[in-house]
Design an enzyme around this catalytic site. Structure first.
Site, PDB file in Angstrom:
ATOM      1  N   ARG A 153      12.438  -2.192  10.948  1.00 50.81           N
ATOM      2  CA  ARG A 153      11.218  -1.686  11.581  1.00 50.81           C
ATOM      3  C   ARG A 153      10.910  -2.494  12.837  1.00 50.81           C
ATOM      4  NH1 ARG A 153       6.409  -0.182   7.472  1.00 50.81           N
ATOM      5  NH2 ARG A 153       5.245  -0.953   9.243  1.00 50.81           N
ATOM      6  N   ARG A 194      -0.252  -8.792  13.345  1.00 51.08           N
ATOM      7  CA  ARG A 194      -0.810  -7.693  12.545  1.00 51.08           C
ATOM      8  C   ARG A 194      -1.735  -8.226  11.442  1.00 51.08           C
ATOM      9  NH1 ARG A 194       3.554  -4.601   9.975  1.00 51.08           N
ATOM     10  NH2 ARG A 194       2.178  -2.836   9.841  1.00 51.08           N
ATOM     11  N   LYS A 250       0.819  -1.223   0.000  1.00 51.37           N
ATOM     12  CA  LYS A 250       0.000   0.000   0.000  1.00 51.37           C
ATOM     13  C   LYS A 250       0.850   1.268   0.000  1.00 51.37           C
ATOM     14  CE  LYS A 250      -2.116  -0.867   3.901  1.00 51.37           C
ATOM     15  NZ  LYS A 250      -1.521  -2.147   4.279  1.00 51.37           N
ATOM     16  N   ARG A 256      11.263  -6.828   4.512  1.00 49.97           N
ATOM     17  CA  ARG A 256      11.267  -5.397   4.833  1.00 49.97           C
ATOM     18  C   ARG A 256      11.855  -5.166   6.235  1.00 49.97           C
ATOM     19  NH1 ARG A 256       5.597  -2.362   4.579  1.00 49.97           N
ATOM     20  NH2 ARG A 256       5.324  -3.133   6.666  1.00 49.97           N
ATOM     21  N   ARG A 302      -9.299   1.886   9.613  1.00 54.11           N
ATOM     22  CA  ARG A 302      -8.889   0.493   9.818  1.00 54.11           C
ATOM     23  C   ARG A 302      -9.885  -0.269  10.684  1.00 54.11           C
ATOM     24  NH1 ARG A 302      -3.101   0.988   9.189  1.00 54.11           N
ATOM     25  NH2 ARG A 302      -1.913  -0.872   9.676  1.00 54.11           N
TER      26      ARG A 302
HETATM   27  P1  AMP Z   1       0.990   0.692   8.890  1.00 52.49           P
HETATM   28  O1  AMP Z   1       2.321   1.212   8.447  1.00 52.49           O
HETATM   29  O2  AMP Z   1      -0.174   1.328   8.172  1.00 52.49           O
HETATM   30  O3  AMP Z   1       0.896  -0.801   8.875  1.00 52.49           O
HETATM   31  O4  AMP Z   1       0.806   1.146  10.425  1.00 52.49           O
HETATM   32  C1  AMP Z   1       1.764   0.786  11.406  1.00 52.49           C
HETATM   33  C2  AMP Z   1       1.109   0.781  12.783  1.00 52.49           C
HETATM   34  O5  AMP Z   1       0.570   2.084  13.072  1.00 52.49           O
HETATM   35  C3  AMP Z   1      -0.081  -0.161  12.925  1.00 52.49           C
HETATM   36  O6  AMP Z   1       0.311  -1.487  13.218  1.00 52.49           O
HETATM   37  C4  AMP Z   1      -0.842   0.475  14.082  1.00 52.49           C
HETATM   38  O7  AMP Z   1      -0.208   0.204  15.321  1.00 52.49           O
HETATM   39  C5  AMP Z   1      -0.656   1.961  13.798  1.00 52.49           C
HETATM   40  N1  AMP Z   1      -1.753   2.480  12.953  1.00 52.49           N
HETATM   41  C6  AMP Z   1      -1.660   2.919  11.663  1.00 52.49           C
HETATM   42  N2  AMP Z   1      -2.853   3.323  11.205  1.00 52.49           N
HETATM   43  C7  AMP Z   1      -3.739   3.122  12.220  1.00 52.49           C
HETATM   44  C8  AMP Z   1      -5.144   3.321  12.370  1.00 52.49           C
HETATM   45  N3  AMP Z   1      -5.889   3.775  11.361  1.00 52.49           N
HETATM   46  N4  AMP Z   1      -5.700   3.009  13.568  1.00 52.49           N
HETATM   47  C9  AMP Z   1      -4.965   2.548  14.570  1.00 52.49           C
HETATM   48  N5  AMP Z   1      -3.648   2.306  14.499  1.00 52.49           N
HETATM   49  C10 AMP Z   1      -3.032   2.585  13.344  1.00 52.49           C
END
Ligand code: AMP
Length: 188
Positions: A134, A145, A14, A128, A89
């Site tokens: 990360r 996740r 994404k 990654r 989400r």
């Molecule tokens: P991502 O890079 O989008 O996978 O986001 C990394 C982390 O940020 C996720 O595993 C959540 O802990 C937090 N996060 C990102 N977007 C959201 C959201 N919309 N609601 C809650 N937590 C989020």
């Protein structure tokens, strides 16, 4: 003018695709994950609020996340369109986004669902993790996740399916191929 959301399981690509699509269309990409990571790096108050959740692969509470998105969507650069990545989400976040957009007199045009199978996702995320270090990408956290996605985020897709605005895009293939597939799905 296009208001878009890109959604799909962690590792589907994404973030990479969001940046490329936004470059092409000249609209901002709004990635909640990136905003959290930047705040954690800078050790801001928002970063402190978010870090225990992001490290464990859990969702940051809506009270924190919704406020952050509301602020971001009040900035001027979104007037020409935007691409949300990683928000909403949960179904509760969909309702919050509906309220934010309604107050601004606009709505989402398209939800791009990027798909990939689970083994491919785990392999990509482990790769990654090695490349970028990360902290939210250890194998246990990755699997968690993916479960959080199935439980909390897949229902978000159902809501938008009912509204008839979901376009499915196969996330398997080269980065260029996937970008082209996405571009053909966008309203002209
Ligand atoms: P991502 O890079 O989008 O996978 O986001 C990394 C982390 O940020 C996720 O595993 C959540 O802990 C937090 N996060 C990102 N977007 C959201 C959201 N919309 N609601 C809650 N937590 C989020």
């Amino acid at each position: 003018m296009t208001r878009m959301l890109i959604i799909g399981p962690p590792g589907a690509g994404k973030g990479t695709q969001a940046e490329r699509i936004c470059d092409r269309l000249g609209v901002p990409a709004i990635s909640t994950g990136d905003i959290f990571r930047a705040n954690i790096k800078e050790q801001t108050e928002l970063g402190h609020e978010a870090q225990t959740y992001t490290d464990a692969g859990n969702l940051v509470p809506d009270s924190v996340t919704n406020r952050m998105v509301r602020d971001r969507l009040s900035q001027q650069d979104v007037e020409q369109g935007f691409l949300l990545d990683g928000y909403p989400r949960t179904v509760a976040q969909v309702e919050e986004l509906d309220r934010i957009l309604e107050a601004n007199g606009v709505s989402l045009d398209v939800v791009l669902l990027l798909t990939a199978d689970k083994d491919e996702l785990v392999a990509r995320l482990l790769g990654r993790a090695r490349e970028q270090g990360r902290t939210d990408d250890t194998e246990d956290v990755i699997r968690h996740r993916l479960d959080v996605y199935d439980e909390q985020t897949a229902p978000v897709v159902d809501v938008y399916e009912q509204r008839g605005i979901v376009s499915r895009v196969d996330g398997l293939g080269s980065i260029d191929e996937v970008t082209e597939r996405i571009l053909t799905e966008l309203p002209s």
